[in-house]
Design an enzyme around this catalytic site. Structure first.
Site, PDB file in Angstrom:
ATOM      1  N   GLU A  38      -0.249  41.780  53.141  1.00  0.00           N
ATOM      2  CA  GLU A  38       0.493  43.008  52.341  1.00  0.00           C
ATOM      3  C   GLU A  38       0.655  42.287  50.778  1.00  0.00           C
ATOM      4  O   GLU A  38       0.525  43.193  49.810  1.00  0.00           O
ATOM      5  CB  GLU A  38       1.693  43.430  53.097  1.00  0.00           C
ATOM      6  CG  GLU A  38       1.256  44.373  54.226  1.00  0.00           C
ATOM      7  CD  GLU A  38       0.396  45.495  54.075  1.00  0.00           C
ATOM      8  OE1 GLU A  38       0.228  46.016  52.784  1.00  0.00           O
ATOM      9  OE2 GLU A  38      -0.148  46.060  54.967  1.00  0.00           O
ATOM     10  N   TYR A 118       7.718  49.928  50.534  1.00  0.00           N
ATOM     11  CA  TYR A 118       6.171  49.871  51.224  1.00  0.00           C
ATOM     12  C   TYR A 118       6.178  48.646  52.104  1.00  0.00           C
ATOM     13  O   TYR A 118       5.770  49.020  53.574  1.00  0.00           O
ATOM     14  CB  TYR A 118       5.172  49.947  50.134  1.00  0.00           C
ATOM     15  CG  TYR A 118       3.909  49.579  50.747  1.00  0.00           C
ATOM     16  CD1 TYR A 118       3.331  50.593  51.441  1.00  0.00           C
ATOM     17  CD2 TYR A 118       3.318  48.506  50.733  1.00  0.00           C
ATOM     18  CE1 TYR A 118       2.160  50.343  52.314  1.00  0.00           C
ATOM     19  CE2 TYR A 118       2.146  48.086  51.329  1.00  0.00           C
ATOM     20  CZ  TYR A 118       1.478  49.284  52.325  1.00  0.00           C
ATOM     21  OH  TYR A 118       0.419  48.807  53.018  1.00  0.00           O
ATOM     22  N   ASP A 136       1.587  53.690  50.692  1.00  0.00           N
ATOM     23  CA  ASP A 136       0.896  53.050  49.595  1.00  0.00           C
ATOM     24  C   ASP A 136       0.101  54.052  48.431  1.00  0.00           C
ATOM     25  O   ASP A 136       0.258  55.310  49.051  1.00  0.00           O
ATOM     26  CB  ASP A 136       0.044  52.038  50.154  1.00  0.00           C
ATOM     27  CG  ASP A 136      -1.400  52.614  50.572  1.00  0.00           C
ATOM     28  OD1 ASP A 136      -1.385  53.659  50.856  1.00  0.00           O
ATOM     29  OD2 ASP A 136      -2.392  51.802  50.634  1.00  0.00           O
TER      30      ASP A 136
END
Ligand code: SF4
Length: 277
Positions: A38, A118, A136
């Site tokens: 991520e 997020y 996202d």
């Protein structure tokens, strides 16, 4: 609305079954792997992030491995990816995780440097199988276009339960990420081949290209300076002016911003180095 949501889920599921992209970390529920990918994939294409992921997970298979490395080593492995602040924050996170493991921090990972709402949702969904939507830019874009809404937060607070009913959040999130990357792209969405086309409201918001261009150029200059520093040669303000073909004023702006982010220090004899801790 219920009809639209049911259609959206059914078509998305079918499409994902046939079109999902395969990556090693996609089937993992190891939170360190999730945090790594991520962080690497923020502002970076997923295929490129995946190349770096392989290098990182090989060298730093656990947070403890990264915590033992110094900042310069991490930046070196990161070199070429840009947005170097991500590397610094990841390194700082590994130091926290070397003391407290993910399960001790669960469910609020935002105490880790660089982890915002997020990434927190991504960790909860992918590593802990929680029913959350990791919002996202892809997911935001598709939902806004399909349902023709401006206020995404209100929409999600009312409809998340229905969207995720009988749909694993991992699959839901990954399906939308893939659809956003390949079909419902930010410019020129390929509506003709989109599985959602039949009921999509195609509400397309224009982006502010001017500000994006400015951010891009400053980011590029910062990246260029860091690359010079990683070569190990002496770097000074003069050498930056020459290499980047910029004025003293621009060089000062770049250096100020790198110092604010604790990426560099300037020694007494005016040599610039990567700060280490
Ligand atoms: S139909 Fe077009 S705008 Fe709607 S979700 Fe598909 S690609 Fe996006």
């Amino acid at each position: 609305m219920t009809t639209n949501i049911n259609f959206f889920k059914k078509e998305l599921k079918k499409w994902y079954k046939k079109n999902q992209r395969s990556f090693e970390w996609r089937n993992s529920n190891n939170p360190w792997k999730i945090l790594l990918i991520e962080t690497l994939s923020q502002q970076t294409q997923i295929d490129r992030a995946d190349e770096f992921y392989k290098k990182f997970i090989h060298k730093y298979p656990t947070p403890q491995h990264m915590a033992r490395a110094n900042k310069k080593e991490v930046l070196k492995l990161w070199s070429g990816l840009g947005y170097n602040n991500r590397a610094i924050r990841l390194h700082a996170s590994s130091k926290v995780l070397a003391k407290y493991n993910f399960d001790e921090i669960y469910p609020d990972f935002t105490i880790l440097p660089g982890v915002g709402p997020y990434t927190n949702s991504a960790l909860l969904s992918f590593a802990y199988e929680k029913k959350v939507i990791a919002v996202d830019t892809n997911i935001k874009r598709i939902i806004k276009r399909f349902f023709k809404i401006d206020d995404l937060d209100t929409f999600l607070s009312k409809n998340t339960d229905m969207l995720l009913k009988n749909f694993k959040s991992r699959d839901f999130n990954q399906a939308l990420m893939d659809l956003g990357a390949t079909v419902c792209t930010s410019s020129n969405p390929k509506c003709k081949i989109c599985p959602l086309e039949l009921l999509c409201n195609k509400f397309i918001v224009k982006e502010n290209k001017k500000s994006k261009r400015f951010e891009g150029s400053m980011r590029q200059k910062r990246g260029h300076v860091l690359k010079m520093l990683l070569t190990g040669k002496n770097v000074t303000k003069q050498s930056i002016n020459k290499e980047l073909e910029v004025t003293n004023k621009i060089t000062d702006q770049i250096l100020d911003s790198l110092m604010r982010d604790d990426l560099i220090t300037i020694s007494k004899n005016k040599v610039i180095v990567i700060s280490d801790n």
